[in-house]
Design a protein around this motif. Structure first.
Motif, PDB file in Angstrom:
ATOM      1  N   THR A 572      69.201   6.690  51.373  1.00  0.00           N
ATOM      2  CA  THR A 572      69.564   7.645  50.326  1.00  0.00           C
ATOM      3  C   THR A 572      69.261   9.085  50.723  1.00  0.00           C
ATOM      4  N   ILE A 573      68.572   9.275  51.864  1.00  0.00           N
ATOM      5  CA  ILE A 573      68.195  10.609  52.341  1.00  0.00           C
ATOM      6  C   ILE A 573      68.820  10.812  53.714  1.00  0.00           C
ATOM      7  N   SER A 574      69.310  12.007  53.970  1.00  0.00           N
ATOM      8  CA  SER A 574      70.025  12.286  55.219  1.00  0.00           C
ATOM      9  C   SER A 574      69.098  12.617  56.377  1.00  0.00           C
ATOM     10  N   THR A 575      67.802  12.797  56.142  1.00  0.00           N
ATOM     11  CA  THR A 575      66.845  13.096  57.208  1.00  0.00           C
ATOM     12  C   THR A 575      65.920  11.910  57.416  1.00  0.00           C
ATOM     13  N   PRO A 576      65.418  11.719  58.639  1.00  0.00           N
ATOM     14  CA  PRO A 576      64.549  10.562  58.906  1.00  0.00           C
ATOM     15  C   PRO A 576      63.189  10.718  58.254  1.00  0.00           C
ATOM     16  N   MET A 577      62.606   9.561  57.883  1.00  0.00           N
ATOM     17  CA  MET A 577      61.272   9.539  57.295  1.00  0.00           C
ATOM     18  C   MET A 577      60.195   9.562  58.367  1.00  0.00           C
ATOM     19  N   PHE A 578      60.423   8.866  59.493  1.00  0.00           N
ATOM     20  CA  PHE A 578      59.485   8.833  60.611  1.00  0.00           C
ATOM     21  C   PHE A 578      60.268   9.044  61.900  1.00  0.00           C
ATOM     22  N   THR A 579      59.643   9.720  62.855  1.00  0.00           N
ATOM     23  CA  THR A 579      60.208   9.907  64.194  1.00  0.00           C
ATOM     24  C   THR A 579      59.094   9.674  65.204  1.00  0.00           C
ATOM     25  N   PHE A 580      59.354   8.793  66.169  1.00  0.00           N
ATOM     26  CA  PHE A 580      58.371   8.459  67.198  1.00  0.00           C
ATOM     27  C   PHE A 580      58.992   8.714  68.567  1.00  0.00           C
ATOM     28  N   ASP A 581      58.279   9.444  69.399  1.00  0.00           N
ATOM     29  CA  ASP A 581      58.711   9.745  70.769  1.00  0.00           C
ATOM     30  C   ASP A 581      57.889   8.883  71.722  1.00  0.00           C
ATOM     31  N   LEU A 582      58.591   8.023  72.486  1.00  0.00           N
ATOM     32  CA  LEU A 582      57.911   7.064  73.369  1.00  0.00           C
ATOM     33  C   LEU A 582      57.895   7.501  74.826  1.00  0.00           C
ATOM     34  N   ASN A 583      58.391   8.689  75.144  1.00  0.00           N
ATOM     35  CA  ASN A 583      58.338   9.263  76.498  1.00  0.00           C
ATOM     36  C   ASN A 583      59.135   8.449  77.520  1.00  0.00           C
ATOM     37  N   ALA A 584      60.083   7.646  77.068  1.00  0.00           N
ATOM     38  CA  ALA A 584      60.957   6.870  77.962  1.00  0.00           C
ATOM     39  C   ALA A 584      62.146   6.384  77.139  1.00  0.00           C
ATOM     40  N   PRO A 585      63.291   6.139  77.808  1.00  0.00           N
ATOM     41  CA  PRO A 585      64.443   5.614  77.058  1.00  0.00           C
ATOM     42  C   PRO A 585      64.102   4.286  76.381  1.00  0.00           C
ATOM     43  N   VAL A 586      64.472   4.165  75.118  1.00  0.00           N
ATOM     44  CA  VAL A 586      64.170   2.974  74.330  1.00  0.00           C
ATOM     45  C   VAL A 586      65.343   2.006  74.440  1.00  0.00           C
ATOM     46  N   GLY A 587      65.052   0.791  74.848  1.00  0.00           N
ATOM     47  CA  GLY A 587      66.116  -0.201  75.012  1.00  0.00           C
ATOM     48  C   GLY A 587      66.436  -0.971  73.741  1.00  0.00           C
ATOM     49  N   ASP A 588      65.405  -1.292  72.956  1.00  0.00           N
ATOM     50  CA  ASP A 588      65.643  -2.101  71.763  1.00  0.00           C
ATOM     51  C   ASP A 588      64.471  -1.921  70.815  1.00  0.00           C
ATOM     52  N   VAL A 589      64.734  -2.134  69.505  1.00  0.00           N
ATOM     53  CA  VAL A 589      63.714  -2.074  68.473  1.00  0.00           C
ATOM     54  C   VAL A 589      64.052  -3.105  67.410  1.00  0.00           C
TER      55      VAL A 589
END
Length: 701
Positions: A572-589
């Motif tokens: 319902t909101i256009s901006t993210p609630m949480f953002t996490f930077d893992l310092n490497a390309p993320v393959g899957d979550v």
């Protein structure tokens, strides 16, 4: 004489009447009139009346003779009857057809009175009659023996019969008078049948004639064989069998050096090595699992019972305990591109693989592993193109939908023998023109037909329905970049199609789904609108690799990208609630199935990251390197739906399973005298509590 004169006068009267009628008829023919019955009445002429529409015929036509021939051929009899000949194994036409139709049949015992058989029977009955005199019987037999006289019924026969009857009667009376009383035959009284006793009556009906049907086949071929069993022949047979066993042992030794699994199979096989192993698949599979359980008994014990006691001293951090490693010799150096657990069988999961080089997508593999046997896959399927995605049906675990690099989607049936899929999309049935990046099973349609969805780089989200023996496609939505099409060189318009990379359907709202693109955008779409998006999120700077709705909270979803970030959203909101930077390309979550605040991700540097928002909202509670080689990259991971383990795939074709330590699956502690609340409502409230804190911080800022 009186009788004869009366008969003569009657004959004369009849002859006179006939002559009178003949003379009257001749006169009428000459005069053209008809005389009536009364001889005294005057003769009146009769006029001939013709109908008005009577056809006038000439003399030649009147004199023409029309012949009608009656034949015995039945016009209604079929002429094209064909019957199968078992002897010649072919159909043959029947030429002879019965042309006679029998309407009535009555069998009797009538004989012609002039025939020899009738004479013999009459003579036999007369001679054997006990009540008739000997003189009369002898004379009658003599008469028939001579062949004299005519059959009774004529005039001479009647006279002769009357004469014989009178003489015979007198002779009989004389004979009876001459005989003594002792020699007289006593006549038996004739029994009068009871006319009301219907049991003594009989009725004769027509019975259908019995028919015999027989079939004759050629006898099977026979052959005579004979042999002798002497002592030296028995010895030679034993020596030959012993030599075969020695050769088999040598082959087994060579096979053990190449493949350890083959050794374990054949050591526990009590049958001789020459037997066909394929006839004992089920038994061999059980033995193989028993051998693996004994071999990896320490891992099985850790999987079931081990709990890391050191978590009590780590406070809010946890670890991953390595369990089994799954690797197939034929899939070495093939990256793992898809993982999926079976919802029905919690120990079974599927693995999809393809070549790493996009320019050499010549083949792929689809494997199914079980936790009961880590040395060899349960099912293997070789594919002509690389496998990019797959999904196992939630209820029918034997149906697996697979998407390929060449744009095809297929459905495999694990119950069917053979390596070919039961359904395959083609160019005629609307296959994708670019690689298929995601497939998902959906609920059956109104006609109870199974269906699944797919998304591809060609910008199409397609619904596939399994109808009879074919896949029927329906385009749900066409992804676009939005706005007007940009102008290319020389005024040419460039393509306005967006490339889809992933999608996921809402767990409660059936028509709502999210689609990620290579441009880094996420579109919220509906099945009811095929030309527009409900909402668009500017999510990432690179392609969106994975989108997953939270399994408990209906508003939360997560996304990851190769731009090193993971973002958690409220749709319902256009901006993210949480953002996490893992310092490497993320393959899957992926979200965990046991908690609404726990999720895990893999990165290309070989690490697994596990987060729990209820414990720490800023950092992962577990960052663990799970590969030994530095160049190995992790591509996908998946949570088991029941057990506290995850499986992780890398770009070397290996899948490794890990057990989560107690801190990674921490549950609220029970207070004294109170029960721990359970259920999805608790998980929804836990996530809602975290989101409400973030909303309050945003409002204060």
């Amino acid at each position: 004489m009186v009788v004869q004169n009366k008969a003569a006068r009657g004959k004369q009267k009849a002859a006179g009447a006939k002559a009178t009628k003949a003379a009257a008829k001749k006169k009428d023919d000459e005069d053209g009139t008809d005389q009536g019955d009364g001889g005294d009445e005057a003769a009146h002429g009769k006029a001939l009346y013709k109908p008005i529409d009577q056809l006038e015929l000439t003399d030649a036509e009147l004199n023409e003779e029309i012949t009608k021939i009656l034949t015995t051929n039945n016009p209604h009899a079929p002429q094209n009857i064909v019957r199968y000949s078992f002897k010649e194994c072919a159909f043959k036409a029947i030429s002879g057809v019965d042309q006679m139709a029998v309407h009535f049949v009555l069998e009797g015992n009538l004989l012609h009175i002039d025939s020899d058989e009738a004479r013999r029977q009459a003579a036999r009955n007369v001679c054997n009659a006990a009540a008739q005199p000997l003189s009369s019987a002898a004379s009658f037999c003599k008469e028939f023996a001579k062949g004299e006289g005519e059959a009774p019924g004529g005039e001479e026969g009647e006279a002769q019969e009357g004469t014989d009857g009178v003489n015979g009667g007198k002779a009989e009376e004389a004979g009876e008078e001459d005989r003594p009383e002792s020699s007289k035959s006593v006549k038996k009284e004739q029994k009068i049948t009871n006319q009301f006793n219907y049991s003594e009556r009989a009725s004769q009906t027509l019975n259908n004639p019995p028919r015999d049907r027989s079939c004759q086949t050629e006898p099977p071929p026979r052959s005579d064989c004979c042999d002798s069993a002497t002592q030296w022949e028995i010895y030679d047979a034993y020596m030959e069998e012993l030599q075969k066993q020695e050769e088999n042992k040598e082959k087994l030794k060579a096979a053990v050096k190449k493949d350890e699994k083959s050794k374990k199979l054949l050591i526990h096989n009590h049958e001789s090595p020459t037997d066909d192993i394929s006839k004992m698949d089920k038994v061999i599979k059980i033995f193989e699992r028993m051998v693996n359980q004994n071999t990896f008994d320490d891992i099985a014990q850790d999987f079931k019972y081990f709990e890391d006691q050191s978590d009590e001293f780590r406070e809010q951090e946890g670890t991953l305990l390595p369990l089994w490693s799954f690797q197939y010799d034929k899939t070495r150096r093939l990256p793992v591109t898809a993982l999926c657990w079976s919802k029905k069988y919690q120990d079974l999961f599927a693995v999809g693989m393809r070549p790493y080089d996009f320019s050499k997508q010549c083949h792929g593999m689809l494997l199914f592993y079980s936790l009961k046997n880590s040395t060899h896959p349960e099912y293997t399927y070789h594919t002509n193109s690389g496998v990019l995605c797959l999904d196992i049906h939630p209820q029918l675990s034997h149906l697996v939908a697979v998407g390929f690099f060449d744009g095809c989607v297929v459905v495999y049936n694990l119950k069917e023998k053979g390596s070919q899929p039961i359904y395959r999309s083609t160019a005629k049935s609307g296959k994708h023109t670019d690689p298929v990046w995601q497939v998902r099973w959906q609920k059956d349609d109104m006609d109870n037909n199974h269906s699944f969805y797919s998304v591809s780089s060609d910008g199409r989200v397609v619904s596939w329905t399994l109808i009879k023996n074919e896949l029927v496609h329906t385009d749900i939505i066409k992804l676009s970049l939005g706005g007007t099409s940009p102008q290319g060189p020389e005024g040419l318009q460039q393509s306005n199609t967006a490339c889809g990379t992933s999608f996921d359907f809402h767990k409660e709202i059936d028509y709502l789904f999210l689609v990620g693109t290579e441009e880094g955008k996420i579109h919220k779409c509906s099945k009811a609108y095929s030309s527009q998006f409900l909402q668009t999120y500017d999510a990432h700077n690179m392609a969106v690799d994975t989108i997953k709705w939270n399994q408990f909270h209906p508003k939360v979803f997560i996304s990851c990208s190769s731009d090193w970030t993971i973002k958690i959203w409220d749709h319902t909101i256009s901006t993210p609630m949480f953002t996490f930077d893992l310092n490497a390309p993320v393959g899957d979550v992926v979200w965990s199935p046991y908690s609404s605040t726990v999720f895990a991700a893999v990165t290309t540097d070989g690490k697994v990251h596990v987060f729990d928002l209820n414990v720490n909202k800023y950092e992962a509670i577990c960052q663990q390197l799970v590969v030994s080689k530095k160049r190995t990259k992790l591509s996908h991971l998946e949570f088991n739906p029941v057990h506290p383990i995850i499986v992780v795939g890398d770009d070397r074709g290996c899948v490794t399973s890990f057990k989560l330590s107690p801190n990674l699956r921490k549950k609220p502690k029970a207070k004294k005298g109170q029960e721990v609340p359970k259920g999805p409502e608790v998980e929804i409230a836990k996530m809602e509590r975290i989101l409400s804190l973030l909303r309050e911080l945003d409002d204060s800022v």
